[in-house]
Write a protein that holds these residues in place. Structure first.
Motif, mmCIF file in Angstrom:
data_model
loop_
_atom_site.group_PDB
_atom_site.id
_atom_site.type_symbol
_atom_site.label_atom_id
_atom_site.label_comp_id
_atom_site.label_asym_id
_atom_site.label_seq_id
_atom_site.Cartn_x
_atom_site.Cartn_y
_atom_site.Cartn_z
ATOM 1 N N GLU A 1 12.221 5.783 -5.344
ATOM 2 C CA GLU A 1 11.735 4.892 -6.400
ATOM 3 C C GLU A 1 10.244 5.140 -6.576
ATOM 4 O OE1 GLU A 1 12.312 2.417 -9.405
ATOM 5 O OE2 GLU A 1 13.920 2.651 -7.939
ATOM 6 N N PRO A 2 9.811 5.649 -7.726
ATOM 7 C CA PRO A 2 8.393 5.978 -7.904
ATOM 8 C C PRO A 2 7.483 4.751 -7.790
ATOM 9 C CG PRO A 2 9.716 7.084 -9.560
ATOM 10 C CD PRO A 2 10.631 6.109 -8.871
ATOM 11 N N GLU A 3 6.355 4.962 -7.118
ATOM 12 C CA GLU A 3 5.318 3.949 -6.976
ATOM 13 C C GLU A 3 3.963 4.592 -7.245
ATOM 14 O OE1 GLU A 3 5.884 0.843 -6.577
ATOM 15 O OE2 GLU A 3 7.885 0.663 -5.645
ATOM 16 N N ASP A 4 2.966 3.756 -7.549
ATOM 17 C CA ASP A 4 1.641 4.274 -7.903
ATOM 18 C C ASP A 4 0.871 4.799 -6.706
ATOM 19 O OD1 ASP A 4 2.035 3.698 -10.581
ATOM 20 O OD2 ASP A 4 1.122 1.704 -10.432
ATOM 21 N N ASP A 5 1.162 4.295 -5.507
ATOM 22 C CA ASP A 5 0.397 4.721 -4.342
ATOM 23 C C ASP A 5 1.331 4.880 -3.156
ATOM 24 O OD1 ASP A 5 0.125 2.086 -2.511
ATOM 25 O OD2 ASP A 5 -0.051 1.513 -4.619
ATOM 26 N N TRP A 6 0.889 5.716 -2.191
ATOM 27 C CA TRP A 6 1.748 6.007 -1.050
ATOM 28 C C TRP A 6 1.977 4.802 -0.142
ATOM 29 C CZ3 TRP A 6 1.136 6.203 4.328
ATOM 30 C CH2 TRP A 6 2.260 6.707 5.014
ATOM 31 N N PRO A 7 0.957 3.994 0.205
ATOM 32 C CA PRO A 7 1.233 2.857 1.081
ATOM 33 C C PRO A 7 2.312 1.926 0.539
ATOM 34 C CG PRO A 7 -1.122 3.266 1.012
ATOM 35 C CD PRO A 7 -0.498 4.141 -0.033
ATOM 36 N N THR A 8 2.285 1.642 -0.770
ATOM 37 C CA THR A 8 3.312 0.780 -1.357
ATOM 38 C C THR A 8 4.682 1.433 -1.255
ATOM 39 O OG1 THR A 8 1.736 -0.201 -2.897
ATOM 40 C CG2 THR A 8 4.071 -0.394 -3.465
ATOM 41 N N PHE A 9 4.755 2.713 -1.623
ATOM 42 C CA PHE A 9 6.029 3.427 -1.545
ATOM 43 C C PHE A 9 6.562 3.445 -0.123
ATOM 44 C CE2 PHE A 9 7.607 7.622 -0.164
ATOM 45 C CZ PHE A 9 8.905 7.520 -0.656
ATOM 46 N N TYR A 10 5.707 3.779 0.832
ATOM 47 C CA TYR A 10 6.165 3.955 2.205
ATOM 48 C C TYR A 10 6.663 2.632 2.789
ATOM 49 C CZ TYR A 10 6.268 5.891 6.950
ATOM 50 O OH TYR A 10 6.668 6.326 8.193
ATOM 51 N N ALA A 11 5.900 1.582 2.592
ATOM 52 C CA ALA A 11 6.316 0.285 3.134
ATOM 53 C C ALA A 11 7.584 -0.211 2.452
ATOM 54 C CB ALA A 11 5.188 -0.729 2.959
ATOM 55 N N ARG A 12 7.625 -0.120 1.130
ATOM 56 C CA ARG A 12 8.710 -0.740 0.361
ATOM 57 C C ARG A 12 10.015 0.029 0.436
ATOM 58 N NH1 ARG A 12 6.693 -2.339 -5.434
ATOM 59 N NH2 ARG A 12 5.530 -3.812 -4.121
ATOM 60 N N HIS A 13 9.939 1.365 0.492
ATOM 61 C CA HIS A 13 11.163 2.171 0.375
ATOM 62 C C HIS A 13 11.486 3.024 1.600
ATOM 63 C CE1 HIS A 13 11.329 0.960 -3.790
ATOM 64 N NE2 HIS A 13 10.095 1.393 -3.972
ATOM 65 N N ARG A 14 10.549 3.120 2.561
ATOM 66 C CA ARG A 14 10.808 3.947 3.719
ATOM 67 C C ARG A 14 10.780 3.181 5.043
ATOM 68 N NH1 ARG A 14 12.607 6.479 0.340
ATOM 69 N NH2 ARG A 14 12.356 8.690 -0.155
ATOM 70 N N ASP B 1 -0.557 -3.539 6.895
ATOM 71 C CA ASP B 1 -1.823 -2.841 7.109
ATOM 72 C C ASP B 1 -1.780 -1.372 6.724
ATOM 73 O OD1 ASP B 1 -2.610 -5.244 8.187
ATOM 74 O OD2 ASP B 1 -2.515 -4.571 10.277
ATOM 75 N N VAL B 2 -0.672 -0.922 6.119
ATOM 76 C CA VAL B 2 -0.489 0.517 5.944
ATOM 77 C C VAL B 2 -1.583 1.146 5.087
ATOM 78 C CG1 VAL B 2 1.100 0.262 3.986
ATOM 79 C CG2 VAL B 2 1.209 2.317 5.416
ATOM 80 N N ALA B 3 -2.133 0.420 4.132
ATOM 81 C CA ALA B 3 -3.193 1.002 3.303
ATOM 82 C C ALA B 3 -4.418 1.359 4.137
ATOM 83 C CB ALA B 3 -3.576 0.038 2.186
ATOM 84 N N GLU B 4 -4.717 0.537 5.165
ATOM 85 C CA GLU B 4 -5.852 0.817 6.041
ATOM 86 C C GLU B 4 -5.512 1.895 7.067
ATOM 87 O OE1 GLU B 4 -4.860 -2.484 5.395
ATOM 88 O OE2 GLU B 4 -6.371 -2.471 3.797
ATOM 89 N N LEU B 5 -4.241 2.030 7.413
ATOM 90 C CA LEU B 5 -3.823 2.983 8.442
ATOM 91 C C LEU B 5 -3.586 4.386 7.900
ATOM 92 C CD1 LEU B 5 -1.156 0.718 10.238
ATOM 93 C CD2 LEU B 5 -3.532 1.132 10.969
ATOM 94 N N ALA B 6 -3.457 4.522 6.578
ATOM 95 C CA ALA B 6 -2.953 5.759 5.978
ATOM 96 C C ALA B 6 -3.969 6.884 5.883
ATOM 97 C CB ALA B 6 -2.400 5.467 4.584
ATOM 98 N N GLY B 7 -5.257 6.605 6.129
ATOM 99 C CA GLY B 7 -6.252 7.657 6.008
ATOM 100 C C GLY B 7 -6.657 7.874 4.561
ATOM 101 N N PRO B 8 -7.368 8.968 4.285
ATOM 102 C CA PRO B 8 -7.847 9.212 2.925
ATOM 103 C C PRO B 8 -6.692 9.333 1.932
ATOM 104 C CG PRO B 8 -8.904 10.696 4.503
ATOM 105 C CD PRO B 8 -7.791 10.016 5.233
ATOM 106 N N ALA B 9 -6.898 8.803 0.741
ATOM 107 C CA ALA B 9 -5.870 8.899 -0.303
ATOM 108 C C ALA B 9 -5.660 10.353 -0.702
ATOM 109 C CB ALA B 9 -6.280 8.079 -1.515
ATOM 110 N N GLU B 10 -4.410 10.724 -0.931
ATOM 111 C CA GLU B 10 -4.062 12.072 -1.352
ATOM 112 C C GLU B 10 -3.087 11.998 -2.515
ATOM 113 O OE1 GLU B 10 -2.972 14.985 1.433
ATOM 114 O OE2 GLU B 10 -4.618 14.573 2.813
ATOM 115 N N PRO B 11 -3.004 13.040 -3.331
ATOM 116 C CA PRO B 11 -2.015 13.056 -4.411
ATOM 117 C C PRO B 11 -0.610 13.258 -3.856
ATOM 118 C CG PRO B 11 -3.161 15.156 -4.315
ATOM 119 C CD PRO B 11 -3.860 14.241 -3.347
ATOM 120 N N PRO B 12 0.422 12.935 -4.634
ATOM 121 C CA PRO B 12 1.795 13.121 -4.156
ATOM 122 C C PRO B 12 2.098 14.591 -3.873
ATOM 123 C CG PRO B 12 1.750 11.827 -6.186
ATOM 124 C CD PRO B 12 0.381 12.373 -5.990
#
Length: 287
Positions: free
Chosen positions: A135-148, A176-187
């Motif tokens: 399910e596409p999401e705008d950012d990785w932390p949201t995607f990872y928490a919500r769908h993985r 806390d995943v947004a703080e734990l994820a490190g620098p933002a990267e593209p998909p």
């Protein structure tokens, strides 16, 4: 019969099929054709609708940039996938380094969004015997928490594989995943199930098989390679860093990215993996 299905999907006459060992999610077959050619076929369970189509779409998407070796798809049906046959070899330092370089280029090829399925692939796919939602999401932390993470935590708690207290620890990671994820990267364009058993060492290169491809964070594929070990892994990582250097601190984030496969294993195989997921969550929170 598998021979009839292979003939229907490929338009080629089958001389012989031979059942292969292994395979948790499908029956695998070596197929010899009347013209002397060889193919590989797998018959997926009726309890896993869309699994063959999802894997076929994944293989085609990974093949698209032409940077890693994946078996060519010759046909897929409701419960059958037919691909190129890959003769097995042994890992070497150079094939491992080239695998790392190819994986880096694959990730760099990108994806439309975090959670995007392969073109033509279903949103409802599979990882092993477990359902997996793309399910596409705008950012990785949201995607990872919500769908993985969260879907498997809920299932593990509901089924008693995880205690409610353990579930709360994993919920903290999601918070806390947004703080734990490190620098933002593209998909990145991920294999998605890159444990060592899905690296097939051929005679002159390594091949990626059995993907659950989607748009995600590139550290996820590398964390899965670390989960159960991989031959020549140091060489793989060195080759990767030559092409697409990883962000500082990526090794400390391995436990965060391993939560997903550990939770999948927990819901499929029991509480031992649930305990490992909790341990990984604690390490992720500790940084």
């Amino acid at each position: 019969m598998i021979a009839d299905e292979v003939s229907r999907l490929t338009g080629r006459a089958v001389a012989e099929t031979r059942r292969l060992s292994g395979g948790d999610t499908a029956a695998a077959f070596a197929v010899r054709l009347d013209d002397g050619g060889e193919l590989f076929a797998k018959s997926t369970s009726p309890s896993m609708p869309g699994a063959a189509a999802a894997e076929a779409a994944s293989l085609r998407w990974l093949a698209e940039p032409g940077v890693v070796a994946v078996p060519e798809v010759f046909g897929d049906g409701d419960h059958c996938l037919v691909t190129e046959h890959v003769p097995e070899g042994a890992p070497t330092a150079e094939t491992a380094a080239e695998l790392g370089r190819g994986l880096a280029r694959l990730h760099y090829a990108g994806a439309p969004a975090f959670g995007s399925p392969p073109p033509g692939g279903p949103a409802d796919a599979w990882i092993g015997l477990a359902p997996m939602r793309n399910e596409p999401e705008d950012d990785w932390p949201t995607f990872y928490a919500r769908h993985r993470v969260q879907p498997y935590v809920r299932r593990a708690v509901d089924e008693g594989t995880l205690s409610s207290e353990s579930g709360k620890i994993l919920d903290r990671v999601c918070e806390d995943v947004a703080e734990l994820a490190g620098p933002a990267e593209p998909p990145s364009r991920l294999h998605g199930d890159l444990w060592s058993g899905n690296v097939l060492w051929g005679r002159d290169r390594a091949w990626l098989i059995d993907p659950a491809a989607h748009g995600g964070h590139r550290e996820t594929d590398l964390a899965m390679l670390h989960l159960f070990g991989c031959p020549q892994l140091d060489r793989v990582i060195a080759g990767y860093e030559e092409v697409h250097p990883l962000a500082d601190g990526w090794r400390s984030r391995i436990p965060l990215h391993q939560l997903f496969p550990l939770l999948v294993h927990a819901v499929l195989f029991g509480s031992g993996f649930g305990s490992q997921a909790v341990q990984a969550a604690r390490r992720a929170l500790a940084g």
